[in-house]
Design an enzyme around this catalytic site. Structure first.
Site, PDB file in Angstrom:
ATOM      1  N   VAL A   1       1.030  -3.814   3.792  1.00 59.27           N
ATOM      2  CA  VAL A   1       0.891  -5.107   4.493  1.00 59.27           C
ATOM      3  C   VAL A   1       2.145  -5.976   4.464  1.00 59.27           C
ATOM      4  O   VAL A   1       2.179  -7.016   5.114  1.00 59.27           O
ATOM      5  CB  VAL A   1      -0.295  -5.954   3.982  1.00 59.27           C
ATOM      6  CG1 VAL A   1      -1.617  -5.417   4.450  1.00 59.27           C
ATOM      7  CG2 VAL A   1      -0.256  -6.127   2.483  1.00 59.27           C
TER       8      VAL A   1
ATOM      9  N   TYR B   1      -4.363   3.355   7.358  1.00 65.07           N
ATOM     10  CA  TYR B   1      -5.680   2.710   7.280  1.00 65.07           C
ATOM     11  C   TYR B   1      -6.609   3.304   8.339  1.00 65.07           C
ATOM     12  O   TYR B   1      -6.509   4.478   8.670  1.00 65.07           O
ATOM     13  CB  TYR B   1      -5.586   1.180   7.451  1.00 65.07           C
ATOM     14  CG  TYR B   1      -4.472   0.520   6.690  1.00 65.07           C
ATOM     15  CD1 TYR B   1      -4.319   0.714   5.318  1.00 65.07           C
ATOM     16  CD2 TYR B   1      -3.561  -0.310   7.324  1.00 65.07           C
ATOM     17  CE1 TYR B   1      -3.312   0.075   4.618  1.00 65.07           C
ATOM     18  CE2 TYR B   1      -2.549  -0.957   6.628  1.00 65.07           C
ATOM     19  CZ  TYR B   1      -2.433  -0.747   5.281  1.00 65.07           C
ATOM     20  OH  TYR B   1      -1.431  -1.362   4.593  1.00 65.07           O
TER      21      TYR B   1
ATOM     22  N   TYR C   1      -1.738  -3.432 -11.145  1.00 63.14           N
ATOM     23  CA  TYR C   1      -1.852  -3.132  -9.710  1.00 63.14           C
ATOM     24  C   TYR C   1      -0.992  -4.082  -8.865  1.00 63.14           C
ATOM     25  O   TYR C   1      -0.311  -3.650  -7.933  1.00 63.14           O
ATOM     26  CB  TYR C   1      -3.326  -3.220  -9.284  1.00 63.14           C
ATOM     27  CG  TYR C   1      -3.536  -3.014  -7.803  1.00 63.14           C
ATOM     28  CD1 TYR C   1      -3.468  -1.738  -7.236  1.00 63.14           C
ATOM     29  CD2 TYR C   1      -3.789  -4.088  -6.951  1.00 63.14           C
ATOM     30  CE1 TYR C   1      -3.652  -1.544  -5.869  1.00 63.14           C
ATOM     31  CE2 TYR C   1      -3.977  -3.903  -5.584  1.00 63.14           C
ATOM     32  CZ  TYR C   1      -3.907  -2.635  -5.050  1.00 63.14           C
ATOM     33  OH  TYR C   1      -4.081  -2.452  -3.699  1.00 63.14           O
TER      34      TYR C   1
ATOM     35  N   LYS D   1       0.606   3.241  -3.042  1.00 64.93           N
ATOM     36  CA  LYS D   1      -0.603   4.021  -3.348  1.00 64.93           C
ATOM     37  C   LYS D   1      -0.315   5.527  -3.337  1.00 64.93           C
ATOM     38  O   LYS D   1      -0.856   6.273  -4.145  1.00 64.93           O
ATOM     39  CB  LYS D   1      -1.704   3.716  -2.322  1.00 64.93           C
ATOM     40  CG  LYS D   1      -2.271   2.301  -2.447  1.00 64.93           C
ATOM     41  CD  LYS D   1      -3.201   1.977  -1.282  1.00 64.93           C
ATOM     42  CE  LYS D   1      -3.815   0.592  -1.444  1.00 64.93           C
ATOM     43  NZ  LYS D   1      -4.496   0.119  -0.229  1.00 64.93           N
TER      44      LYS D   1
ATOM     45  N   SER E   1       0.799  -1.238   0.000  1.00 68.71           N
ATOM     46  CA  SER E   1       0.000   0.000   0.000  1.00 68.71           C
ATOM     47  C   SER E   1       0.829   1.284   0.000  1.00 68.71           C
ATOM     48  O   SER E   1       0.285   2.355  -0.266  1.00 68.71           O
ATOM     49  CB  SER E   1      -0.932   0.023   1.207  1.00 68.71           C
ATOM     50  OG  SER E   1      -2.069  -0.739   0.927  1.00 68.71           O
TER      51      SER E   1
HETATM   52  N1  GLN Z   1      -1.497  -5.353  -2.421  1.00 66.11           N
HETATM   53  C1  GLN Z   1      -2.259  -5.223  -1.222  1.00 66.11           C
HETATM   54  C2  GLN Z   1      -3.751  -5.388  -1.487  1.00 66.11           C
HETATM   55  O1  GLN Z   1      -4.249  -4.824  -2.402  1.00 66.11           O
HETATM   56  C3  GLN Z   1      -1.970  -3.910  -0.589  1.00 66.11           C
HETATM   57  C4  GLN Z   1      -2.784  -3.708   0.654  1.00 66.11           C
HETATM   58  C5  GLN Z   1      -2.019  -3.080   1.765  1.00 66.11           C
HETATM   59  O2  GLN Z   1      -0.812  -2.984   1.790  1.00 66.11           O
HETATM   60  N2  GLN Z   1      -2.792  -2.698   2.739  1.00 66.11           N
HETATM   61  O3  GLN Z   1      -4.426  -6.083  -0.792  1.00 66.11           O
END
Ligand code: GLN
Length: 309
Positions: free
Chosen positions: A263, A245, A193, A68, A65
């Site tokens: 994550v 989050y 993605y 992002k 994430s």
């Molecule tokens: N690639 C992960 C997902 O889309 C990223 C989520 C994350 O790091 N919270 O589930």
């Protein structure tokens, strides 16, 4: 002002490492389940090029994430804020990062912000290029510029593992396609993605990217404005309001640094005008943030009064 030696950082790492045993590595992406939960590393990058680090500094991890916020910077540069925020909102959700619930219950089906999966998928959809390969390369090369590391690439094993299991993300995409927010085919978008999320580096590279955000988009090592000031500010604001989050409020109160987690256990921090931080600790808490990484940032923030508030 901040940490002044590797030894000092080392003592924080060893103190925070004790918390790793209370967490669990992410298993919903099978390849991430193989990480060592005891790993913990931190790097701090100062504008003058000085870098302090401690722990398992050489270990590479995937951005997940954290990508992002970088993808958001790229599409804001490419398309401008009106185009982007017509398709993704600016508000925190209070829900888990992969939740679908608000998409259906809000009057307008657009995702609430670019830091949850639904919003990030829309951001990835907006990356310009004539093919998936070209779009990925544009993002990867932006990340190489930000990190100052031309060797940054992605981990094929993690990308493949997520691609094979990302059914919830597919569901989000199909929902968004039904509402004409995503307009391309979903499988190629999922390929892009999952590759984006699998871009990998160590915490030194991550700290250097954090430094660019901390310095309002300027890479102080070479003096170049890599991200326009207004884009860097938007990204940092999202890091504060949604970067951790649905624990972003608690993180803002306890630590008070613009930050983005993933994550895989990475956390990128940007202490405005002071330094960039890269953390890696794959054992996560229930929300999906690095448990020892957060403890480590808490110790640092307390000691050096890093809160921006
Ligand atoms: N690639 C992960 C997902 O889309 C990223 C989520 C994350 O790091 N919270 O589930």
């Amino acid at each position: 002002m901040g940490c002044e030696s590797n030894e000092e950082l080392n003592s924080f790492v060893e103190e925070a490492r004790k918390y790793a045993e209370k967490g669990k590595v992410a298993e919903y992406i099978p390849a991430l389940g193989r990480a060592n939960p005891c790993d913990l590393a931190i790097a701090i990058y100062y504008p003058n090029g000085t870098c302090y680090s401690a722990g398992d500094v050489e270990k590479k991890f995937t951005l997940q994430s954290i990508s992002k916020v970088i993808a958001l910077a790229l599409v804001l540069i490419d398309r401008g804020r009106d185009y982007v925020f017509e398709r993704v909102g600016m508000e925190p959700t209070g829900d888990p990062f992969n939740s679908i619930i608000k998409l259906e219950t809000m009057a307008v089906a657009k995702p609430l912000n670019p830091m949850i999966n639904a919003g990030a998928l829309v951001v990835t959809h907006m990356i310009k290029g004539n093919s998936i390969g070209e779009r990925f390369e544009r993002l990867a090369s932006f990340i190489r510029t930000l990190s100052g590391d031309p060797s940054v690439s992605y981990c094929e094993e993690v990308a493949q593992s997520e691609y094979e299991t990302a059914h919830l993300n597919r569901a989000l995409c199909y929902f968004l396609k039904a509402h004409q927010i995503i307009k391309e085919d979903i499988e190629p978008l999922m390929e892009l993605y999952t590759k984006q999320c699998a871009i990998e580096m160590n915490c030194l590279d991550l700290a250097r990217i954090g430094l660019v955000f901390a310095m309002d988009g300027v890479d102080p090592i070479n003096g170049k404005q890599i991200i326009p000031l207004d884009v860097a500010r938007i990204c940092k604001t999202f890091m504060v309001t949604c970067g951790m989050y649905n624990a972003s409020g608690e993180f803002a109160i306890k630590i008070g640094i613009p930050a983005k987690s993933g994550v895989s256990g990475g956390i990128m921090g940007a202490v405005p005008c002071k330094f960039g931080i890269g953390v890696f600790g794959p054992a996560l808490n229930e929300i999906g943030n690095s448990i020892a990484g957060i403890k480590l940032l808490e110790l640092l923030s307390e000691k050096y009064q890093l809160s921006i508030f």
